[in-house]
Design a protein around this motif. Sequence first.
Motif, PDB file in Angstrom:
ATOM      1  N   SER A 185       0.814  -1.223   0.000  1.00 10.33           N
ATOM      2  CA  SER A 185       0.000   0.000   0.000  1.00 10.33           C
ATOM      3  C   SER A 185       0.846   1.272   0.000  1.00 10.33           C
ATOM      4  O   SER A 185       0.294   2.373   0.018  1.00 10.33           O
ATOM      5  CB  SER A 185      -0.984  -0.012   1.177  1.00 10.33           C
ATOM      6  OG  SER A 185      -0.291  -0.354   2.331  1.00 10.33           O
ATOM      7  N   ASP A 186       2.173   1.147   0.003  1.00 10.62           N
ATOM      8  CA  ASP A 186       3.026   2.333  -0.075  1.00 10.62           C
ATOM      9  C   ASP A 186       4.100   2.068  -1.134  1.00 10.62           C
ATOM     10  O   ASP A 186       5.095   1.401  -0.875  1.00 10.62           O
ATOM     11  CB  ASP A 186       3.649   2.592   1.309  1.00 10.62           C
ATOM     12  CG  ASP A 186       4.442   3.892   1.339  1.00 10.62           C
ATOM     13  OD1 ASP A 186       4.949   4.302   0.279  1.00 10.62           O
ATOM     14  OD2 ASP A 186       4.559   4.477   2.423  1.00 10.62           O
ATOM     15  N   ARG A 196       9.226   0.079  -3.287  1.00  8.54           N
ATOM     16  CA  ARG A 196      10.384   0.190  -4.180  1.00  8.54           C
ATOM     17  C   ARG A 196      11.691   0.094  -3.380  1.00  8.54           C
ATOM     18  O   ARG A 196      12.611  -0.634  -3.754  1.00  8.54           O
ATOM     19  CB  ARG A 196      10.334   1.508  -4.962  1.00  8.54           C
ATOM     20  CG  ARG A 196      11.494   1.667  -5.958  1.00  8.54           C
ATOM     21  CD  ARG A 196      11.349   2.914  -6.781  1.00  8.54           C
ATOM     22  NE  ARG A 196      10.173   2.896  -7.635  1.00  8.54           N
ATOM     23  CZ  ARG A 196      10.100   2.271  -8.811  1.00  8.54           C
ATOM     24  NH1 ARG A 196      11.137   1.608  -9.267  1.00  8.54           N
ATOM     25  NH2 ARG A 196       9.014   2.300  -9.526  1.00  8.54           N
ATOM     26  N   GLN A 197      11.735   0.776  -2.234  1.00  8.04           N
ATOM     27  CA  GLN A 197      12.960   0.749  -1.399  1.00  8.04           C
ATOM     28  C   GLN A 197      13.271  -0.670  -0.949  1.00  8.04           C
ATOM     29  O   GLN A 197      14.395  -1.149  -1.041  1.00  8.04           O
ATOM     30  CB  GLN A 197      12.748   1.595  -0.139  1.00  8.04           C
ATOM     31  CG  GLN A 197      13.052   3.057  -0.309  1.00  8.04           C
ATOM     32  CD  GLN A 197      12.631   3.836   0.940  1.00  8.04           C
ATOM     33  OE1 GLN A 197      12.342   3.258   1.984  1.00  8.04           O
ATOM     34  NE2 GLN A 197      12.596   5.147   0.816  1.00  8.04           N
ATOM     35  N   LYS A 198      12.231  -1.344  -0.445  1.00 10.42           N
ATOM     36  CA  LYS A 198      12.434  -2.700   0.085  1.00 10.42           C
ATOM     37  C   LYS A 198      12.825  -3.663  -1.031  1.00 10.42           C
ATOM     38  O   LYS A 198      13.653  -4.542  -0.849  1.00 10.42           O
ATOM     39  CB  LYS A 198      11.187  -3.189   0.812  1.00 10.42           C
ATOM     40  CG  LYS A 198      10.927  -2.431   2.084  1.00 10.42           C
ATOM     41  CD  LYS A 198       9.982  -3.154   3.008  1.00 10.42           C
ATOM     42  CE  LYS A 198       9.942  -2.425   4.342  1.00 10.42           C
ATOM     43  NZ  LYS A 198       9.080  -3.043   5.312  1.00 10.42           N
ATOM     44  N   LEU A 199      12.155  -3.479  -2.181  1.00 12.98           N
ATOM     45  CA  LEU A 199      12.459  -4.339  -3.331  1.00 12.98           C
ATOM     46  C   LEU A 199      13.905  -4.157  -3.780  1.00 12.98           C
ATOM     47  O   LEU A 199      14.610  -5.134  -4.054  1.00 12.98           O
ATOM     48  CB  LEU A 199      11.532  -3.998  -4.488  1.00 12.98           C
ATOM     49  CG  LEU A 199      10.328  -4.883  -4.686  1.00 12.98           C
ATOM     50  CD1 LEU A 199       9.505  -4.397  -5.867  1.00 12.98           C
ATOM     51  CD2 LEU A 199      10.743  -6.327  -4.921  1.00 12.98           C
ATOM     52  N   ALA A 211      -0.863  -4.906  -5.952  1.00 12.96           N
ATOM     53  CA  ALA A 211      -1.239  -4.001  -4.859  1.00 12.96           C
ATOM     54  C   ALA A 211      -2.642  -3.468  -5.108  1.00 12.96           C
ATOM     55  O   ALA A 211      -3.487  -3.454  -4.205  1.00 12.96           O
ATOM     56  CB  ALA A 211      -0.234  -2.853  -4.767  1.00 12.96           C
ATOM     57  N   ASP A 212      -2.895  -3.060  -6.356  1.00 13.56           N
ATOM     58  CA  ASP A 212      -4.223  -2.514  -6.672  1.00 13.56           C
ATOM     59  C   ASP A 212      -5.300  -3.580  -6.528  1.00 13.56           C
ATOM     60  O   ASP A 212      -6.391  -3.317  -6.040  1.00 13.56           O
ATOM     61  CB  ASP A 212      -4.235  -1.956  -8.104  1.00 13.56           C
ATOM     62  CG  ASP A 212      -3.285  -0.762  -8.221  1.00 13.56           C
ATOM     63  OD1 ASP A 212      -2.988  -0.156  -7.178  1.00 13.56           O
ATOM     64  OD2 ASP A 212      -2.825  -0.466  -9.344  1.00 13.56           O
TER      65      ASP A 212
END
Length: 427
Positions: free
Chosen positions: A151-152, A157-160, A193-194
């Motif tokens: 949901s964020d 993106r950062q975690k990925l 996510a969507d």
Amino acid sequence: MPATVVVGTQWGDEGKGRVIDNLAEQSRMVVRFQGGNNAGHTIVNEEGEFKFHLLPSGILYSHVTSVIGNGVVISPRVLCEEIDGLKGRGYPVDNLRISGNAHLIMPYHILLDAASETMLGRRKIGTTKRGIGPAYTDKAARLGIRVQDLSDKKILRQKLDTAISVKNDLLEKVYNNPGVDPFEVMEQYAEYADRLSPYIDDTSLLIDRALKRGEQVLFEGAQGTLLDIDHGTYPFVTSSNPIAGEACVGAGVGPTRIDEVIGVCKAYTTRVGEGPFPTELFNEVGDYLVKKGGEFGTTTGRQRRCGWLDLVLLRYAVRLNGLTGLAITKLDVLSGLDQIQVCSMYEHEYDDQKDNYVDFPPHQSIFYHCTPVYETLPGWQEDITGVRKLADLPSEARNYLELIEEEAGVPIKSISVGPGRDETVEV
Ligand code: IMP
């Protein structure tokens, strides 16, 4: 009995789905608490056959809230496919809730699962290659990506980026395989996510509220006791805890909230994948069980290894899960056999010393090399699929059930005599 846990007492595939399906009818909530799409539950109702890997088995009932708890590892691709499949057959899936704390299976988990099995060669685990082990590894390593991260997009993106840089090194440099494209993964997961955002919820709170209202909540285990990462036949196990204690951890409820624990036990034993199996049959009876029992995996289609019922393992399952009741499944498969054998203990010989094990041996070498000691019981020839009352079962079948109950020290609550919803003998 508002809170009931249902677990497998063997190596999975005990027929938990149909037992849960029966119990779900009287429940308001069904919660999955561990495993992922390595599981496969088949349910047969008047509209045909349904196979689920991730969706809780209560999903077919409109009055049931189906919860995927924090202890589950979720393949968003499989989940979306299952949701679409059900909607296509006219079932609304509005009653699904997914924990934001559950971890996601990522494309690199699936690649790593396969690469690790290939590297192990002869010593492979025989996993379902669904990325389950690598996903739980990342959860413990704190590199995992959780449902709430969907949901964020910035956090996602950062975690990925962090995870993929580590995983691509592993895939490329250790396993000599191509890595994954971070942009492709981001795009794919943004789409998931969507799709999944309407279902994400604080599921621990939902369960707590349901229990406080006095509603019946079912906790649905996947796999089985002997596949437990702590108590099973390690390393030939799955990467989660399929035993009843995990219902609390993987759903977010305290142990004092659980009232009943039902152990599902097939009338014989099966196992898929590698690893020891003392009562395994390599003869025509084994072939008979495979054919008559339709013993092919729901998830991978692999033929299951078949053997006699093992009371040492059943007693172990009673102990580890604190079982309050047993559900015996597939009793009808044994019809037509002249004799039925049941393993009552193991014999183990080492350095000319013979030991007997009534309880599960504490060292895995003993389990690997033990010989099962069998009791032989007379079989029955009658077709029992139409039986609904215990008294109507052939006396040989009742003797077999009495022996199981006595040895387990736990009452049998139901017996299934066919795959259909109504093909159950209530006790
Ligand atoms: P994994 O869970 O895919 O890592 O596989 C580990 C072991 O557990 C393998 O032996 C699998 O065959 C077994 N396994 C995993 N899920 C199930 C299941 O639902 N039923 C039976 N065996 C399973």
